[in-house]
Write a protein that holds these residues in place. Structure first.
Motif, PDB file in Angstrom:
ATOM      1  N   GLU A   1       0.848  -1.185   0.000  1.00 21.77           N
ATOM      2  CA  GLU A   1       0.000   0.000   0.000  1.00 21.77           C
ATOM      3  C   GLU A   1       0.885   1.236   0.000  1.00 21.77           C
ATOM      4  OE1 GLU A   1      -3.738  -1.020   2.776  1.00 21.77           O
ATOM      5  OE2 GLU A   1      -1.823  -1.810   3.439  1.00 21.77           O
ATOM      6  N   SER A   2       0.245   2.411  -0.191  1.00 18.90           N
ATOM      7  CA  SER A   2       1.066   3.621  -0.148  1.00 18.90           C
ATOM      8  C   SER A   2       1.590   3.792   1.275  1.00 18.90           C
ATOM      9  CB  SER A   2       0.257   4.837  -0.576  1.00 18.90           C
ATOM     10  OG  SER A   2      -0.968   4.848   0.096  1.00 18.90           O
ATOM     11  N   GLY A   3       2.823   4.233   1.399  1.00 15.78           N
ATOM     12  CA  GLY A   3       3.429   4.367   2.718  1.00 15.78           C
ATOM     13  C   GLY A   3       4.113   3.103   3.191  1.00 15.78           C
ATOM     14  N   SER A   4       4.165   2.082   2.342  1.00 14.60           N
ATOM     15  CA  SER A   4       4.821   0.850   2.766  1.00 14.60           C
ATOM     16  C   SER A   4       6.328   0.933   2.557  1.00 14.60           C
ATOM     17  CB  SER A   4       4.246  -0.338   2.007  1.00 14.60           C
ATOM     18  OG  SER A   4       4.480  -0.162   0.630  1.00 14.60           O
ATOM     19  N   GLY A   5       6.796   2.033   1.964  1.00 15.34           N
ATOM     20  CA  GLY A   5       8.221   2.209   1.780  1.00 15.34           C
ATOM     21  C   GLY A   5       8.733   1.694   0.452  1.00 15.34           C
ATOM     22  N   LYS A   6       7.839   1.197  -0.384  1.00 16.61           N
ATOM     23  CA  LYS A   6       8.322   0.571  -1.616  1.00 16.61           C
ATOM     24  C   LYS A   6       8.987   1.575  -2.556  1.00 16.61           C
ATOM     25  CE  LYS A   6       3.637   0.449  -3.690  1.00 16.61           C
ATOM     26  NZ  LYS A   6       3.066   1.608  -2.994  1.00 16.61           N
ATOM     27  N   SER A   7       8.400   2.768  -2.686  1.00 15.98           N
ATOM     28  CA  SER A   7       9.032   3.750  -3.568  1.00 15.98           C
ATOM     29  C   SER A   7      10.315   4.300  -2.964  1.00 15.98           C
ATOM     30  CB  SER A   7       8.089   4.924  -3.828  1.00 15.98           C
ATOM     31  OG  SER A   7       6.939   4.474  -4.470  1.00 15.98           O
ATOM     32  N   GLN A   8      10.283   4.592  -1.654  1.00 15.84           N
ATOM     33  CA  GLN A   8      11.443   5.211  -1.019  1.00 15.84           C
ATOM     34  C   GLN A   8      12.680   4.315  -1.114  1.00 15.84           C
ATOM     35  OE1 GLN A   8      11.489   8.220  -0.366  1.00 15.84           O
ATOM     36  NE2 GLN A   8       9.287   8.566  -0.481  1.00 15.84           N
ATOM     37  N   ALA A   9      12.461   2.994  -1.016  1.00 12.14           N
ATOM     38  CA  ALA A   9      13.592   2.076  -1.108  1.00 12.14           C
ATOM     39  C   ALA A   9      14.331   2.273  -2.424  1.00 12.14           C
ATOM     40  CB  ALA A   9      13.099   0.639  -0.991  1.00 12.14           C
ATOM     41  N   PHE A  10      13.573   2.389  -3.496  1.00  8.74           N
ATOM     42  CA  PHE A  10      14.225   2.471  -4.804  1.00  8.74           C
ATOM     43  C   PHE A  10      14.704   3.888  -5.111  1.00  8.74           C
ATOM     44  CE2 PHE A  10      12.038  -1.493  -4.824  1.00  8.74           C
ATOM     45  CZ  PHE A  10      13.010  -2.337  -5.359  1.00  8.74           C
ATOM     46  N   LEU A  11      13.977   4.877  -4.588  1.00  7.90           N
ATOM     47  CA  LEU A  11      14.490   6.248  -4.739  1.00  7.90           C
ATOM     48  C   LEU A  11      15.843   6.363  -4.042  1.00  7.90           C
ATOM     49  CD1 LEU A  11      11.286   8.409  -4.209  1.00  7.90           C
ATOM     50  CD2 LEU A  11      12.573   8.139  -6.318  1.00  7.90           C
ATOM     51  N   SER A  12      15.997   5.662  -2.912  1.00  2.00           N
ATOM     52  CA  SER A  12      17.275   5.753  -2.197  1.00  2.00           C
ATOM     53  C   SER A  12      18.395   5.124  -3.016  1.00  2.00           C
ATOM     54  CB  SER A  12      17.164   5.102  -0.821  1.00  2.00           C
ATOM     55  OG  SER A  12      17.214   3.701  -0.939  1.00  2.00           O
ATOM     56  N   ILE A  13      18.089   4.041  -3.717  1.00  4.57           N
ATOM     57  CA  ILE A  13      19.119   3.424  -4.564  1.00  4.57           C
ATOM     58  C   ILE A  13      19.520   4.382  -5.694  1.00  4.57           C
ATOM     59  CG2 ILE A  13      19.576   1.528  -6.176  1.00  4.57           C
ATOM     60  CD1 ILE A  13      17.729  -0.190  -4.436  1.00  4.57           C
ATOM     61  N   MET A  14      18.542   5.158  -6.186  1.00 10.19           N
ATOM     62  CA  MET A  14      18.823   6.111  -7.261  1.00 10.19           C
ATOM     63  C   MET A  14      19.417   7.416  -6.734  1.00 10.19           C
ATOM     64  SD  MET A  14      17.925   4.813 -10.168  1.00 10.19           S
ATOM     65  CE  MET A  14      17.743   6.167 -11.306  1.00 10.19           C
TER      66      MET A  14
END
Lengths: 328, 307, 306
Positions: free
Chosen positions: A43-56
């Motif tokens: 769901e939104s807020g599960s950290g899924k986007s932030q994990a990959f933004l951090s890699i980028m």
């Protein structure tokens, strides 16, 4: 055995707030192999986007990442921005959720495409534009030479997302991260876009990470999937396995709240309760307030992500059979 | 783009005409006239003078005479300084005012843009705090007070620059006036630029640009600056007109030979010709500036052109 | 001097936001903003400091040994002297600087207050009429506003002041009469959206006259914009007034204003620094406070901005 292109170990992301810290992602581990398609679901807020933004290297100013993301023998996490620029756009590319706002409104499409090749391939401007037009054609844009001269606002949403895909694939990256690439698009366009992803990544041998909250997107496309909840992976495995035999109550809940693929459910049921606030995660298992299978241990202790055989992992103490009837 | 420009030019014409009309009648309807000096003039002389400047005719007739002359580029005679036409006074004073204002404008815009960008990129770090302080000083200290303080400090105590007056061709005499004029302008520009740059740096398209690995310099130069300029550009027009009007005061304070000197003296003497002429000149400049801003805007934001 | 505080942009944003909300919600938007303002330390401190300045400016003179026009022949051009009661020193005519600064502050505050009231009144009435009657009336009235925007503001003020003589009352009115444009625009927009609302329809059906409807139903909904407008306008008017006085076009002797005091203090600041520093410090403090309050209001209205 296909080559491993990315190994992520103990990746954590924290955001410094006014007087506290929020852990958006904790202890994420996974590997990606060539041509593989990994779906990251939550769901939104599960950290899924932030994990990959951090890699980028694209975290907001107050964000900090720790852990490792090994691209070959280079760790992308914690690398400074100018060093990172040698890899992002070339070996690892990203496509964002909203094609309407992800292209620069004041620059022509060709400029935005060509600059990638100028930087990473050392092409001169003309050659880069020619290559860009070729790539536009490849992603199915009619009259690519004309569209290349357009400004983004002159293109439709689907067309813009194709431009984004073309932009990401220009250097034939080893890894493509697509963050909710179809969410903002019409349903009819969504399916085309997913086919395009699949065929292009196969052609280039690119590993694709598909970040989504929509299991319908995952079903026909991905090989493996990782389910995230409250900043942590709660279940991992092959897509088919997870779909037909979910072992984490959250995965089960997700399946039943998605149309079409909830084979066993007669009706559509959203998961009860709200996604947790990362600032106030419950003690024990983060999912416990919404879980129909919880027992005492879940309230005290956090279940670690443990292998359950056949290349699967889950983070849940409940060992009995998960039946949907119990949830309903 | 050309059609858009043409439409904009045409729509400015009636505005200019109406504005001239308003100015004309307000000035004429006010009590007092150019010949109400300390010493009363003999009635015959007064009548002759009035006839000479057409002041004896009905106001409406005067108005049409004025407009007719204006259309021929003639702003009429000065009514107090004998034998001087308003156009001639403007020709003498305005180039200086324009030089002063434009110098301040160019320096301030450049400094303001760069400072705003640096502050935005270093948001909430020391360059940002320094900028906020400098901007604050520029915005809240009125120009006449700033002038007094700078004259005192750099002119009287340190003796780096002359505190006032004018020697032809001496740029040293321009340093303090230009600083006084430019500071608030630079402050406002940098404030605007900082705000809009921070907004742009947070947009999805800048994130896309970063994700392409094209380097911080290209991200800023190609992707961030142009969109960030949009709100700043809409301020440049009004900004330059503030500088031009502000220049009138600064000239007065520093004793510089621009149009400000004539204007304020003329206003005190109720010299309709000069007051009206200067006001109309400024009005046209402001209208022209707004027009230019609109056109630059259309270039920066391609969406505007198609409306 | 229009636009010194960037109020046009702030108010236009605010008006756009108001236009998307229903009338009662528009009011609560303003209340929320004011509540957020009270949490802004800089703004709260500024409000208290400003109130203190206003109080001292109006009450202080009664407690001083010297009045602003009284000449002390024993102390001409003297630095601060606590024994004689010249706390800020005296000017070339032996008048007490503290008394003069307080009088000048009073004058600046009065000018600002009156001019703001004038401009708000004109703006509200003009905008309400344009918005209420709509159609051609509206088109013509708003066109006039557009044209007035094109006029060089400070030249216009100078012309007005000169033409109508150097009467402080006319000075207030003159400045106020030019400041109302933005207010008129906002009120018009508000009125356009309010007049479609049920309660206005009901009043019309009940036979209320346009003037009654405007005053009773539309104006009360404008508190928010008026408060913000006033906060942002006052510093502009203080600057404009002190500027005109500085040029010798404003307040006349023996009365004084901060601008006049600065213009007298500036040329002699090398030998009599207290004559420049005292009025300058008060002026800058007031403007600083007003700027902080304005910034606070801006943040309170648009919290995402920072």
């Amino acid at each position: 055995m296909p080559n491993t292109v990315l190994t992520v170990e103990d990746l954590s992301v924290t955001f410094a707030l006014h007087d506290s810290e929020v852990h958006a992602v904790r202890d994420m581990n996974f590997t990606l192999t060539e041509s593989e398609i990994l779906a990251v679901v939550g769901e939104s807020g599960s950290g899924k986007s932030q994990a990959f933004l951090s890699i980028m290297g694209l975290l907001a100013r107050n964000g900090r990442a720790t852990g490792k993301a090994m691209l070959g023998d280079i760790n992308l996490v914690g690398m400074n921005k100018s060093q990172l620029d040698a890899y992002r756009g070339k070996d690892i590319a990203m496509i964002f959720q909203d094609p309407m706002t992800s292209l620069n409104p004041s620059l022509r499409v060709r400029t935005q495409l060509a600059e990638v090749l100028v930087k990473h391939r050392g092409f001169d401007k003309d050659k880069a534009i020619r290559a860009a037009i070729e790539m536009l054609e490849r992603v199915g844009i009619p009259e690519p030479a004309k569209r290349a001269n357009a400004f983004p606002h002159e293109l439709s949403g689907g067309m813009r997302q194709r431009v984004m895909i073309a932009m990401a694939l220009l250097c034939q990256p080893k890894i493509l991260i697509a963050d909710e690439p179809t969410t903002a698009l019409d349903v009819t366009v969504q399916a085309q876009m997913l086919d395009l992803f699949k065929s292009l990544t196969q052609d280039f041998g690119t590993a694709l990470v598909l970040i989504t909250h929509d299991l319908g997107v995952v079903a026909g496309v991905a090989d493996r999937m990782m389910v995230m909840y409250g900043g942590r992976a709660v279940e991992k495995g092959k897509v088919d396995d997870l779909f037909y035999d979910p072992r984490h109550p959250y995965t089960l809940g997700l399946l039943h709240s998605t149309p079409h693929i909830a084979h066993r459910a007669a009706r559509l049921d959203p998961i009860q309760g709200l996604p947790p606030s990362l600032e106030h995660l419950p003690k024990g298992c983060s999912f416990n307030p919404r879980c129909a299978f919880r027992f005492e241990r879940c309230l005290i202790e956090r279940p670690p992500l443990t292998p359950t055989g056949e290349g699967r992992e889950k983070a849940c103490f409940y060992e009995g059979e998960l039946s949907y009837e119990k949830v309903a | 783009m050309l059609g858009y420009a043409l439409r904009r030019v045409l729509s400015a014409i009636p505005i200019a005409l109406i504005a001239v009309t308003i100015c004309f009648f307000i000035l004429r309807l006010a009590p007092g006239g150019p010949f109400d000096g300390e010493r009363a003039l003999p009635p015959l002389v007064l009548a002759n003078l009035r006839a000479h400047y057409n002041l004896d005719q009905p106001l409406v007739v005067q108005y049409f005479i004025y407009i007719w002359r204006l259309l021929h580029g003639d702003l009429g005679p000065s009514m107090v300084i004998e034998g001087f036409s308003v156009s001639r006074l403007i020709a003498i004073g305005f180039p200086f005012t324009l030089t002063l204002a434009l110098t301040a404008f160019v320096i301030a815009t450049f400094v303001g843009l760069v400072a705003g960008m640096i502050a935005a990129v270093n948001q909430n770090k020391w360059p940002d705090y320094v900028l906020v302080l400098v901007v604050m000083i520029g915005v809240i200290i009125p120009n006449f007070l700033m002038a007094a303080l700078l004259q005192l400090w750099f002119g009287v105590y340190l003796r780096w620059f002359p505190a006032g007056g004018w020697v032809n061709g001496s740029w040293m005499h321009l340093v303090l006036p230009v600083t006084v004029l430019a500071w608030p302008h630079a402050a406002r520009i940098s404030r605007l630029m900082r705000g809009s740059m921070i907004e742009v740096l947070g947009t999805n398209y800048v994130r896309t640009a970063r994700s392409k690995g094209i380097g911080q310099r290209l991200v800023l130069a190609r992707h961030a600056i142009k969109p960030a300029l949009i709100p700043v550009v809409s301020y440049l027009g009004p900004g330059l007109s503030y500088l031009l009007t502000g220049s009138l005061a600064v000239e007065q304070i520093f004793g510089l030979p621009g149009i400000g000197k004539y204007f304020i003296t003329a206003a005190l003497n109720r010299d309709y010709g000069i007051v009206l002429g200067t006001t109309i000149l400024y009005m046209f400049i402001i209208l022209a500036l707004n027009l230019i801003v609109d056109l630059v805007y259309a270039w920066l934001d391609p969406k505007v052109r198609y409306r | 001097m229009a636009g010194i505080t960037g109020k046009d942009a702030v108010l236009t944003d605010y008006a756009n936001k108001l236009a998307t909300l229903d009338a009662p919600k528009g009011r609560s938007l303003t209340q929320d903003a004011l509540r957020r303002l009270t949490r802004n330390k800089a703004a709260v401190v500024s409000i208290f400091l400003l109130l203190a300045i206003v109080l001292i400016a109006f009450i202080g003179p009664y407690f001083l040994p010297w009045s602003y026009s009284q000449v002390d022949w024993t102390a001409i051009r003297k630095p601060p002297d606590f024994d004689k009661g010249h706390f800020f020193g005296t000017d070339q005519n032996g008048r007490d600087m503290l008394a003069r600064v307080l009088q000048g502050t009073q004058m600046s505050i009065i000018v600002a207050a009156v001019a703001t009231v004038v401009s708000v009144s004109i703006g509200v009435v003009y905008g309400a009429i344009a918005g209420y009657f709509g159609g051609r009336v509206d088109a013509v009235m708003m066109r006039i506003v557009d044209i007035m925007y094109a006029l060089p503001y400070i030249l216009f003020v100078i012309i007005l002041v000169v033409m109508f003589g150097r009467n402080p009352v006319l000075l207030f009115v003159g400045i106020g009469a030019i400041e109302w444009l933005t207010m008129a625009r906002i009120v018009r927009g508000q009125t356009l959206s309010l007049k479609e609302k049920e309660f206005v329809e009901a009043a019309k059906a009940g036979g209320a006259k346009p003037w009654t409807i405007i005053m009773r139903h539309i104006v009360p909904n404008l508190t928010g914009p008026v408060v913000i407008y006033a906060t942002l306008t006052i510093p502009e008017i203080i600057i404009a007034e002190s500027f005109l006085s500085y040029l010798g076009l404003g307040v006349q002797e023996p009365q004084t204003s901060l601008g006049t005091l600065i213009s007298f203090g500036a040329p002699v600041a090398e030998v009599l620094p207290w004559m420049l520093l005292a009025p300058a410090a008060v002026l800058v403090t007031m403007l600083l406070c007003l700027t902080y309050i304005g910034d606070g209001l801006r943040d309170a209205l648009d919290p995402k901005d920072r």
